[in-house]
Design a protein around this motif. Structure first.
Motif, PDB file in Angstrom:
ATOM      1  N   ILE A 166       2.004 -12.524 -10.568  1.00 40.46           N
ATOM      2  CA  ILE A 166       1.726 -11.139 -10.964  1.00 40.46           C
ATOM      3  C   ILE A 166       0.218 -10.960 -11.067  1.00 40.46           C
ATOM      4  CG2 ILE A 166       2.011  -9.405 -12.794  1.00 40.46           C
ATOM      5  CD1 ILE A 166       4.554 -10.962 -13.640  1.00 40.46           C
ATOM      6  N   VAL A 167      -0.263  -9.773 -10.701  1.00 39.98           N
ATOM      7  CA  VAL A 167      -1.655  -9.404 -10.960  1.00 39.98           C
ATOM      8  C   VAL A 167      -1.635  -8.045 -11.667  1.00 39.98           C
ATOM      9  CG1 VAL A 167      -2.033  -8.415  -8.654  1.00 39.98           C
ATOM     10  CG2 VAL A 167      -3.982  -9.086 -10.037  1.00 39.98           C
ATOM     11  N   TYR A 168      -2.246  -8.009 -12.843  1.00 37.20           N
ATOM     12  CA  TYR A 168      -2.367  -6.768 -13.621  1.00 37.20           C
ATOM     13  C   TYR A 168      -3.697  -6.113 -13.288  1.00 37.20           C
ATOM     14  CZ  TYR A 168       1.672  -7.856 -16.493  1.00 37.20           C
ATOM     15  OH  TYR A 168       2.949  -8.103 -16.930  1.00 37.20           O
ATOM     16  N   VAL A 169      -3.668  -4.794 -13.112  1.00 37.58           N
ATOM     17  CA  VAL A 169      -4.849  -4.028 -12.712  1.00 37.58           C
ATOM     18  C   VAL A 169      -4.888  -2.713 -13.488  1.00 37.58           C
ATOM     19  CG1 VAL A 169      -4.795  -5.015 -10.386  1.00 37.58           C
ATOM     20  CG2 VAL A 169      -3.624  -2.867 -10.833  1.00 37.58           C
ATOM     21  N   SER A 170      -6.065  -2.071 -13.515  1.00 46.40           N
ATOM     22  CA  SER A 170      -6.130  -0.726 -14.092  1.00 46.40           C
ATOM     23  C   SER A 170      -5.734   0.300 -13.045  1.00 46.40           C
ATOM     24  CB  SER A 170      -7.514  -0.419 -14.654  1.00 46.40           C
ATOM     25  OG  SER A 170      -8.452  -0.330 -13.597  1.00 46.40           O
ATOM     26  N   ALA A 171      -5.982  -0.046 -11.764  1.00 42.67           N
ATOM     27  CA  ALA A 171      -5.602   0.819 -10.643  1.00 42.67           C
ATOM     28  C   ALA A 171      -5.598  -0.031  -9.380  1.00 42.67           C
ATOM     29  CB  ALA A 171      -6.591   1.976 -10.500  1.00 42.67           C
ATOM     30  N   ILE A 172      -4.865   0.455  -8.373  1.00 40.12           N
ATOM     31  CA  ILE A 172      -4.799  -0.266  -7.107  1.00 40.12           C
ATOM     32  C   ILE A 172      -4.418   0.714  -6.005  1.00 40.12           C
ATOM     33  CG2 ILE A 172      -2.387  -0.950  -7.441  1.00 40.12           C
ATOM     34  CD1 ILE A 172      -3.152  -3.642  -6.046  1.00 40.12           C
ATOM     35  N   GLY A 173      -5.011   0.552  -4.844  1.00 39.65           N
ATOM     36  CA  GLY A 173      -4.669   1.398  -3.707  1.00 39.65           C
ATOM     37  C   GLY A 173      -3.345   0.970  -3.088  1.00 39.65           C
ATOM     38  N   GLY A 174      -2.727   1.873  -2.381  1.00 40.57           N
ATOM     39  CA  GLY A 174      -1.434   1.611  -1.768  1.00 40.57           C
ATOM     40  C   GLY A 174      -1.463   0.472  -0.767  1.00 40.57           C
ATOM     41  N   ASN A 175      -2.514   0.411   0.050  1.00 37.82           N
ATOM     42  CA  ASN A 175      -2.632  -0.645   1.044  1.00 37.82           C
ATOM     43  C   ASN A 175      -2.756  -2.013   0.372  1.00 37.82           C
ATOM     44  OD1 ASN A 175      -3.343  -2.375   3.155  1.00 37.82           O
ATOM     45  ND2 ASN A 175      -4.545  -0.823   4.195  1.00 37.82           N
ATOM     46  N   ALA A 176      -3.573  -2.106  -0.647  1.00 38.28           N
ATOM     47  CA  ALA A 176      -3.757  -3.378  -1.358  1.00 38.28           C
ATOM     48  C   ALA A 176      -2.455  -3.797  -2.034  1.00 38.28           C
ATOM     49  CB  ALA A 176      -4.875  -3.256  -2.385  1.00 38.28           C
ATOM     50  N   ALA A 177      -1.755  -2.843  -2.651  1.00 37.54           N
ATOM     51  CA  ALA A 177      -0.480  -3.155  -3.306  1.00 37.54           C
ATOM     52  C   ALA A 177       0.524  -3.679  -2.281  1.00 37.54           C
ATOM     53  CB  ALA A 177       0.064  -1.918  -4.016  1.00 37.54           C
ATOM     54  N   ALA A 178       0.604  -3.041  -1.126  1.00 35.41           N
ATOM     55  CA  ALA A 178       1.536  -3.465  -0.081  1.00 35.41           C
ATOM     56  C   ALA A 178       1.199  -4.876   0.411  1.00 35.41           C
ATOM     57  CB  ALA A 178       1.511  -2.476   1.075  1.00 35.41           C
ATOM     58  N   ARG A 179      -0.083  -5.154   0.566  1.00 34.91           N
ATOM     59  CA  ARG A 179      -0.500  -6.487   1.016  1.00 34.91           C
ATOM     60  C   ARG A 179      -0.123  -7.561  -0.003  1.00 34.91           C
ATOM     61  NH1 ARG A 179      -6.365  -6.499   3.876  1.00 34.91           N
ATOM     62  NH2 ARG A 179      -5.989  -4.938   5.470  1.00 34.91           N
TER      63      ARG A 179
END
Length: 134
Positions: free
Chosen positions: A66-79
């Protein structure tokens, strides 16, 4: 299991995944948690349309569940998901890493929620496949 946190101050989950220059990694088990290391990333990490700069970050997180983030783009999340790493957005940038770690330890001692069981099983099966050479 290894859990990562995108952080600016190493206390809170307060960094955008793509822009984070520090990601702290912890080992978490039903017995507790332990800080392992801080992954550091240099260069201009601000959004500029260059998705290739995500590659070293995603590769560095390969053994995390798991990686916790404050925000993430859709492309990065999919990768990340494709690599069987579950990205989770913190409720707020005031969320403390230690609070979340303590909550995870309690969850692992009991009955993990379905999404966490699935994430753990995916990591276990991918490890077995790599070890066996599938």
């Amino acid at each position: 299991m290894k859990i990562a946190f995108a952080t600016n101050d190493q206390v809170h989950i307060n960094a955008h995944f793509g822009w984070a220059n520090k990601i702290d990694v912890y080992e978490v088990s039903p017995d507790g948690y332990q800080f392992l290391n801080t992954l550091r990333f240099e260069g201009d990490l601000k959004e500029d349309g260059n998705e290739d700069k995500l590659v070293p970050k995603i590769e560095a997180l390969a053994d995390c569940t798991i990686v916790y983030v404050s925000a993430i783009g859709g492309n990065a999340a999919a990768r990340l998901i494709k690599k069987r790493i579950t990205p989770i957005k913190a409720r707020s940038e005031d969320d403390k890493i230690t609070d979340l770690l303590e909550q995870l330890v309690k969850t692992l001692k009991g009955s993990p929620l379905p999404w966490l069981r699935k994430a753990l099983q995916q990591k276990s099966s991918s490890f077995v496949e790599e070890e066996v050479g599938v």
